[in-house]
Design an enzyme around this catalytic site. Structure first.
Site, PDB file in Angstrom:
ATOM      1  N   ARG A  36       0.826  -1.202   0.000  1.00  0.00           N
ATOM      2  CA  ARG A  36       0.000   0.000   0.000  1.00  0.00           C
ATOM      3  C   ARG A  36       0.868   1.264   0.000  1.00  0.00           C
ATOM      4  O   ARG A  36       0.554   2.247  -0.683  1.00  0.00           O
ATOM      5  CB  ARG A  36      -0.934   0.016   1.209  1.00  0.00           C
ATOM      6  CG  ARG A  36      -1.795   1.272   1.234  1.00  0.00           C
ATOM      7  CD  ARG A  36      -2.713   1.310   2.426  1.00  0.00           C
ATOM      8  NE  ARG A  36      -3.132   2.693   2.672  1.00  0.00           N
ATOM      9  CZ  ARG A  36      -2.749   3.417   3.700  1.00  0.00           C
ATOM     10  NH1 ARG A  36      -1.928   2.911   4.611  1.00  0.00           N
ATOM     11  NH2 ARG A  36      -3.161   4.664   3.841  1.00  0.00           N
TER      12      ARG A  36
ATOM     13  N   SER B 136      -6.744   3.601   0.830  1.00  0.00           N
ATOM     14  CA  SER B 136      -6.661   3.038   2.180  1.00  0.00           C
ATOM     15  C   SER B 136      -6.510   1.524   2.039  1.00  0.00           C
ATOM     16  O   SER B 136      -6.267   1.021   0.944  1.00  0.00           O
ATOM     17  CB  SER B 136      -7.922   3.379   2.965  1.00  0.00           C
ATOM     18  OG  SER B 136      -9.038   2.761   2.367  1.00  0.00           O
TER      19      SER B 136
ATOM     20  N   ASP C 263     -19.484   5.519   9.819  1.00  0.00           N
ATOM     21  CA  ASP C 263     -19.990   6.200  10.998  1.00  0.00           C
ATOM     22  C   ASP C 263     -20.247   7.661  10.643  1.00  0.00           C
ATOM     23  O   ASP C 263     -19.326   8.398  10.329  1.00  0.00           O
ATOM     24  CB  ASP C 263     -18.937   6.097  12.115  1.00  0.00           C
ATOM     25  CG  ASP C 263     -19.357   6.828  13.360  1.00  0.00           C
ATOM     26  OD1 ASP C 263     -18.507   7.493  13.986  1.00  0.00           O
ATOM     27  OD2 ASP C 263     -20.554   6.762  13.720  1.00  0.00           O
TER      28      ASP C 263
ATOM     29  N   GLN D 114     -17.437   8.178   0.599  1.00  0.00           N
ATOM     30  CA  GLN D 114     -17.046   8.814   1.854  1.00  0.00           C
ATOM     31  C   GLN D 114     -17.317  10.307   1.825  1.00  0.00           C
ATOM     32  O   GLN D 114     -17.786  10.877   2.802  1.00  0.00           O
ATOM     33  CB  GLN D 114     -15.564   8.554   2.163  1.00  0.00           C
ATOM     34  CG  GLN D 114     -15.362   7.284   2.950  1.00  0.00           C
ATOM     35  CD  GLN D 114     -14.003   6.662   2.740  1.00  0.00           C
ATOM     36  OE1 GLN D 114     -13.182   7.137   1.942  1.00  0.00           O
ATOM     37  NE2 GLN D 114     -13.749   5.586   3.449  1.00  0.00           N
TER      38      GLN D 114
ATOM     39  N   SER E 261     -17.041  -4.166   8.004  1.00  0.00           N
ATOM     40  CA  SER E 261     -17.075  -3.032   8.916  1.00  0.00           C
ATOM     41  C   SER E 261     -15.681  -2.806   9.477  1.00  0.00           C
ATOM     42  O   SER E 261     -15.143  -3.682  10.165  1.00  0.00           O
ATOM     43  CB  SER E 261     -18.060  -3.333  10.058  1.00  0.00           C
ATOM     44  OG  SER E 261     -17.884  -2.385  11.090  1.00  0.00           O
ATOM     45  N   ASN E 262     -15.126  -1.659   9.159  1.00  0.00           N
ATOM     46  CA  ASN E 262     -13.758  -1.391   9.599  1.00  0.00           C
ATOM     47  C   ASN E 262     -13.770  -0.648  10.935  1.00  0.00           C
ATOM     48  O   ASN E 262     -13.354   0.502  11.032  1.00  0.00           O
ATOM     49  CB  ASN E 262     -13.032  -0.571   8.528  1.00  0.00           C
ATOM     50  CG  ASN E 262     -11.536  -0.579   8.743  1.00  0.00           C
ATOM     51  OD1 ASN E 262     -11.036  -1.175   9.690  1.00  0.00           O
ATOM     52  ND2 ASN E 262     -10.827   0.102   7.868  1.00  0.00           N
TER      53      ASN E 262
ATOM     54  N   GLY F  61     -10.602  -5.435  12.991  1.00  0.00           N
ATOM     55  CA  GLY F  61     -10.035  -4.704  14.121  1.00  0.00           C
ATOM     56  C   GLY F  61      -8.893  -3.809  13.685  1.00  0.00           C
ATOM     57  O   GLY F  61      -8.583  -3.702  12.504  1.00  0.00           O
TER      58      GLY F  61
ATOM     59  N   HIS G  62     -26.332 -19.136  10.355  1.00  0.00           N
ATOM     60  CA  HIS G  62     -26.120 -20.579  10.509  1.00  0.00           C
ATOM     61  C   HIS G  62     -27.207 -21.431   9.871  1.00  0.00           C
ATOM     62  O   HIS G  62     -27.087 -22.649   9.799  1.00  0.00           O
ATOM     63  CB  HIS G  62     -25.971 -20.945  11.982  1.00  0.00           C
ATOM     64  CG  HIS G  62     -24.925 -21.985  12.235  1.00  0.00           C
ATOM     65  ND1 HIS G  62     -24.569 -22.928  11.288  1.00  0.00           N
ATOM     66  CD2 HIS G  62     -24.177 -22.246  13.330  1.00  0.00           C
ATOM     67  CE1 HIS G  62     -23.638 -23.721  11.785  1.00  0.00           C
ATOM     68  NE2 HIS G  62     -23.376 -23.330  13.029  1.00  0.00           N
TER      69      HIS G  62
ATOM     70  N   ASP H 253     -22.378 -23.048   7.053  1.00  0.00           N
ATOM     71  CA  ASP H 253     -21.796 -23.819   8.148  1.00  0.00           C
ATOM     72  C   ASP H 253     -20.393 -23.314   8.458  1.00  0.00           C
ATOM     73  O   ASP H 253     -19.784 -22.575   7.676  1.00  0.00           O
ATOM     74  CB  ASP H 253     -21.801 -25.312   7.834  1.00  0.00           C
ATOM     75  CG  ASP H 253     -21.074 -25.619   6.535  1.00  0.00           C
ATOM     76  OD1 ASP H 253     -21.573 -26.484   5.778  1.00  0.00           O
ATOM     77  OD2 ASP H 253     -20.023 -25.008   6.274  1.00  0.00           O
TER      78      ASP H 253
END
Lengths: 374, 458
Positions: free
Chosen positions: B267, B282, B325, B354, B375-376, B400, B428, B432
Site C-alpha cells: 500500500r 486506504s 460512521d 465517503q 465493517s472497519n 479490528g 447458521h 456452516d
C-alpha cells in the site's frame, strides 16, 4: 487570506486606521470600540454577536463589529428556510445555512458583502442614526454616490437598488442593529440561491421581501470591501470621538471570549437551524415516471420543529404493497424533514422488504421523489 | 391591578406603601401588559415562549421573544411568580395594549393575613433602592429584599451567586450564618445530630482540654440531574426494526488473525500512484477486492434467504457494503459489482461514497442493494468484535485495528508483524462453520500474500 491587508493612506490625508490584534479588548477605555473578526465563518461571527450581547456591559461603551463571511445564506430568527432558499443548490455548492437571532429577512453573504453590527444599550438603540452614519461614510468616500436610507431601514442606490438590509435584536439591557452592505458579491449565485423551488408550503413564518440588488462595485469599480470598512470605521471613530483603531478579534479564542465556542456550536446544530422553523404544512403533488407509465402522487405533511408531525402519501392503488406504504408513513412521522434522514430511513426499511428488484426500484423512486421535497 | 412593563417606578419601595389585599384562598393577580415600545408599529408577532403555563418564574427570567419590524425583542419578567395564562399561542400576533401573559404572584409566603401592608423601615431607603456594588446595580427579588430588610442586612454586603450576580435567598441565609456562626439546619429536625459510627469517631480529646473538636455533620449528597426521555424517531426507528429482525437470524462467529506486513508495504508503494490519479488509497479497497475473490469460490456467502426460509437466492453481483460512521449513526453504502472492479476503481468509488457520506448526501441507490458487508471498526479501535448481520444479507466481517506485534517466522526468529484481527458472523441456517473458515482462509491468504491475488484477478 483572513487578515486584512496592511494599512493604507486615506484619500483625505487623515491618519491611517491602524489594525492590530489586541488580547484584552474588553479593557479598552469606555466610549466606543471598533472590532473586526479575522474569521470568515458565519457561525463563529454570529457567535461573537451573541457573546457581546450576553456578556458585555454597554452602559458606557458602544461597539461597532465588522465582519465578512464566506458564502452563506442567513435567515432571520422567525423564518422558514424551505420557503426562503434553494437548499438543494446550497448543498451542492457547499453554501452554508445559518439562522441568526435577530428578526428580518433572508440574505446571501459572501466575501463581497460586509456586515456591520452596532451594539448599544437598549435605551440608545437607534437604527436610523446608524444607517445615516454608513451613508455619510460612503458619501465621504465617493460623493457622487446616490444613496439614501428608506423608512424600512434599507439603503438604496439610485433610488432603485437595495445595497443594504437591516435587522435587530433587543435583549433586556443590550441591543444590536446589524446590516449588510453589498460591495461586490456574486449576484448570480445570490439570485439562484434565494429562490425557493419548494412548492405547496404554507406557514406564517416571516417572509422575505424580494428586492433588486446592486453592488457598489458596479457603480464604481475602484471600490473594495476594504475601503468601505475603512471609511465606515473612520466615521464611527469620529462620531464617537475615539481613536482610529480597529481591534482584531479571533472568534474562536476562549481566553478573550470565554464560552464562545459553545455559542458557535449551538448555532450549527440542526435543532437551531432547522428545528426553530415555525410550524408549516406541505401540500403538493408530483409525477413519477416508471417504465411506461406516469403516476400521480399527492403528499401532505405537517412539519413542526423541523420534524414531520403528520404525513400522508396518496399513491395509485397497489403500485406498492399498502403495508409497505403505511410502514414508510409511520417511520416518517417524527422524523426530521431532511433529505438525508429520509434517505437513510427508507434504505434501512428496504432491508425488511421481500427481495424483489421491481419492488426495490419502485421504492427507491418514491423515496427519491420524497426527498426532493426537502 | 395593572402594571406597565417598562415603568421603573415599580421598583421604588421607599416612599410608597403597597397594599396586597388577599382573602382566604385567593392569590393576588398581577398582569403584565405588553406596552407599546415600538411607537410606530401596531402589531407584534409572538415568536417564542420560553415558559409554559404552570412554570414558576423569577424576576428577570426571559418570558418570550417577540418579532416586530425586523427586530427580535426579548421580554423578561418583572416578578417572581407562576405563569397562569399565556394569552397568545406560538406565532400568533399580539396586540399592543392587551395582556400578554398572566403571572400569579404570592402576596405573602406562609402566613396569609387578610391585609398585609409592607412598609419599608425608616432607615436607609437609599440602600435598598440603589444597591451599588463595585459600580453594578444589585439584582434581588422583592422577596429577597424583604428578607434582608427583616434581618437588617445591607444588600451591598452580600455576595450574589445567582444569574447576573443576583442575590438569592440562599446568599442571605449564608450571610446570616457567617454572622452568627451557626450551621443552618435544612429543617428544624436536623438539630439532632445522629451519633457517628465508631470508625469515623474523632479521637477523644484529652480530659484536661476543655475545647470541643467539631464533629462533621453528614449531609445527604444532593444530585439534581434529571433523567431525559426522548422518542425514537426517523432513522433510529428504522434501525430498531432492522436490528430486531437481524437478531432473529441464528448467528455464529468465526475469528482469525491476519498478518498484513506485506500488504502494508504494498500500500505504501501504491499510495503515491493513486495520489497522482487523485484518489486516496486506504486498506479497504484491498479487503473488499479480496472478499469478492473469496465470494467467487464461496457464493453462498453472497446469498439471501427468503422470509419463509424456503429458498436461497445466490446474488450475481458482489455489492459490498462498507459501514460508515456518520452524524446520524451507522450508514452502510455499498460498492456495486466489485467482481468487475479493479482495486483502483474500488478506491475511487470509496472516496466518492465517503465524501457524500460526510456531507450527508448519500442517495438511495448507494444505500440499497448490498449483498455482503465489511465493517472497519478498527479505525476507531478494538480487536475482536461480534458484528450483527444486516438483513437480507447472510454474512458480515468486522476488522479490528492493525497492531504491531511480535511473531515467529519460518526460521523460528521473532520479527515485527502488522497484525489485524477479523471477526466474521454468518447465518447458521444456510452457512456452516467449515464454509466460513475456508472463505476466511482464502481471504486471509490473498491479503497475507498480495501477489497471489494476481493469479485470480478477473
Amino acid at each position: 487570506a483572513l487578515l486584512p491587508s496592511p494599512p493604507r493612506r486615506e484619500r483625505r490625508g487623515l491618519s491611517c486606521i491602524l489594525r492590530t490584534p489586541k488580547a484584552g479588548f474588553r479593557d479598552t477605555a469606555s466610549g466606543g470600540l471598533i472590532i473586526q473578526s479575522i474569521s470568515n465563518d458565519v457561525y463563529h461571527n454570529l457567535a461573537v454577536e451573541d457573546w457581546i450581547h450576553d456578556h458585555m456591559n454597554l452602559e458606557n461603551r458602544q461597539i461597532l463589529f465588522l465582519w465578512r463571511n464566506s458564502p452563506a445564506v442567513v435567515i432571520g430568527r422567525h423564518q422558514n428556510p424551505w420557503q426562503e432558499c434553494n437548499l438543494k443548490l446550497m448543498r451542492q455548492k457547499n453554501i452554508k445555512l445559518a439562522r441568526r437571532r435577530s428578526g428580518g429577512g433572508t440574505v446571501y453573504h459572501d466575501l463581497g458583502n460586509i456586515n456591520l453590527t452596532f451594539f448599544t444599550t437598549r435605551k440608545k438603540y437607534e437604527r436610523m442614526e446608524n444607517l445615516k452614519l454608513v451613508v455619510k461614510a460612503l458619501k465621504a468616500l465617493r460623493p457622487q454616490l446616490n444613496i439614501h436610507v428608506t423608512d424600512r431601514y434599507d439603503i438604496l442606490l439610485d433610488r432603485q437598488y437595495k445595497i443594504s438590509g437591516t435587522a435587530a435584536k433587543l435583549g433586556r439591557t443590550t441591543a444590536y442593529h446589524h446590516c449588510t452592505l453589498l460591495c461586490n458579491a456574486d449576484k448570480f449565485v445570490l439570485s439562484d440561491v434565494l429562490k425557493s423551488p419548494y412548492k405547496g408550503l404554507k406557514s406564517n413564518a416571516t417572509p422575505s421581501v424580494p428586492a433588486s440588488v446592486k453592488n457598489l462595485f458596479e457603480e464604481d469599480p475602484s471600490l473594495t470591501c476594504e475601503m468601505l470598512l475603512d471609511a465606515i470605521a473612520e466615521e464611527y471613530a469620529m462620531q464617537h470621538q475615539i481613536d482610529h483603531h480597529i481591534t482584531l478579534i479571533n472568534p474562536t479564542d476562549e481566553t478573550v471570549l470565554p464560552g464562545i465556542n459553545n455559542k458557535s456550536k449551538e448555532l450549527q446544530t440542526w435543532e437551531w437551524i432547522y428545528g426553530k422553523t415555525p410550524k408549516f404544512s406541505v401540500s403538493t403533488c408530483f409525477n413519477m415516471f416508471y417504465k411506461d407509465s406516469v403516476l400521480d402522487v399527492k403528499v401532505d405533511m405537517d412539519v413542526k420543529h423541523g420534524r414531520i408531525e403528520a404525513c400522508n402519501i396518496d399513491l395509485p392503488e397497489e403500485w406498492l404493497p399498502p403495508a409497505l406504504c403505511s410502514e414508510l408513513v409511520k417511520s416518517l412521522s417524527g422524523s426530521k424533514f431532511c433529505p438525508n434522514e429520509t434517505t437513510a430511513l427508507s434504505s434501512t426499511l428496504l432491508r425488511m422488504c421481500p427481495q424483489d428488484d421491481e419492488l426495490h426500484s419502485k421504492w427507491n423512486l418514491l423515496c427519491e421523489n420524497m426527498t426532493m421535497l426537502m | 391591578k395593572y402594571v406597565c412593563v417598562f415603568d421603573k417606578s415599580a421598583f421604588k419601595f421607599s416612599h410608597q406603601q403597597r397594599l396586597f389585599r388577599t382573602s382566604a384562598g385567593n392569590l393576588f393577580h398581577n398582569k403584565i401588559i405588553l406596552f407599546c415600545y415600538f411607537m410606530n408599529v401596531m402589531l407584534e408577532t409572538c415568536v417564542y415562549w420560553y415558559i409554559k403555563e404552570g412554570d414558576s418564574v423569577s424576576q428577570f427570567d426571559s418570558i418570550c421573544e417577540v418579532q416586530s419590524d425586523k427586530a427580535s425583542v426579548t421580554i423578561t419578567s418583572r416578578y417572581d411568580g407562576i405563569i397562569r395564562k399565556l394569552h397568545y399561542n406560538l406565532d400568533e400576533i399580539a396586540y399592543v395594549g392587551k395582556p400578554l401573559v398572566d403571572i400569579e404572584i404570592d402576596a405573602s409566603k406562609g402566613v396569609a393575613p387578610e391585609e398585609d401592608v409592607v412598609e419599608t423601615p425608616a432607615m436607609s431607603h437609599e440602600e435598598h433602592t440603589h444597591q451599588e456594588i463595585k459600580g453594578h446595580k444589585t439584582l434581588a427579588t422583592p422577596a429577597v429584599r424583604r428578607l434582608a430588610m427583616e434581618n437588617n442586612i445591607k444588600l451591598s454586603e452580600v455576595v450574589g451567586t445567582g444569574k447576573d450576580n443576583r442575590i438569592l435567598k440562599e446568599d442571605i441565609l449564608n450571610y446570616l450564618a457567617k454572622q452568627t456562626g451557626a450551621i443552618l439546619p435544612p429543617s428544624p429536625k436536623a438539630e439532632i445530630i445522629p451519633p457517628l459510627p465508631k470508625s469515623e469517631t474523632v479521637p477523644a480529646a484529652p480530659k484536661d482540654k476543655a475545647r470541643k473538636i467539631p464533629v462533621p455533620v453528614s449531609r445527604p449528597i444532593v444530585f439534581s440531574g434529571k433523567d431525559k426521555t426522548e422518542p425514537i424517531t426517523g432513522f433510529h426507528k428504522a434501525m430498531v426494526k432492522t436490528m430486531s429482525a437481524a437478531l432473529k437470524i441464528p448467528h455464529f462467529g468465526y475469528c482469525d488473525e491476519i498478518d498484513l506486513t506485506q500488504l502494508v508495504q504494498l500500500r505504501e508503494e501504491m499510495k503515491p500512484l493513486a495520489q497522482i490519479r487523485g484518489i486516496k488509497l486506504s486498506f479497504m479497497p484491498f479487503f473488499i477486492k479480496a472478499a469478492s475473490l473469496g465470494l467467487l469460490q464461496y457464493p453462498i456467502l453472497n446469498a439471501s434467504l427468503d422470509e419463509s426460509c424456503q429458498n436461497v437466492t445466490y446474488k450475481a453481483s458482489h455489492n459490498i457494503g462498507v459501514a460508515m460512521d456518520t452524524e446520524q449513526g451507522l450508514i452502510v453504502p455499498n460498492v456495486k459489482n466489485v467482481q468487475v472492479c479493479s482495486v483502483f476503481e474500488i478506491a475511487s468509488e470509496l472516496n466518492r461514497l465517503q465524501a457524500l457520506g460526510s456531507a450527508g448526501q448519500l442517495g438511495t441507490s448507494d444505500l440499497t442493494g448490498g449483498t455482503f458487508t465489511l465493517s472497519n471498526i478498527g479505525t476507531i479501535g478494538g480487536t475482536y468484535a461480534k458484528p450483527v448481520i444486516l438483513p437480507p444479507e447472510v454474512a458480515i466481517g468486522a476488522l479490528g485495528k492493525i497492531q504491531i506485534l511480535p511473531r515467529f517466522n519460518g526460521k523460528g526468529e521473532v520479527f515485527k508483524a502488522q497484525i489485524m484481527n477479523v471477526s466474521w458472523s454468518a447465518d447458521h441456517r444456510i452457512i456452516d462453520g467449515a464454509t466460513m473458515a475456508r472463505f476466511s482462509n482464502l481471504w486471509k491468504s490473498y491479503l497475507e500474500n498480495p501477489a497471489s491475488m494476481l493469479l485470480d484477478l478477473k
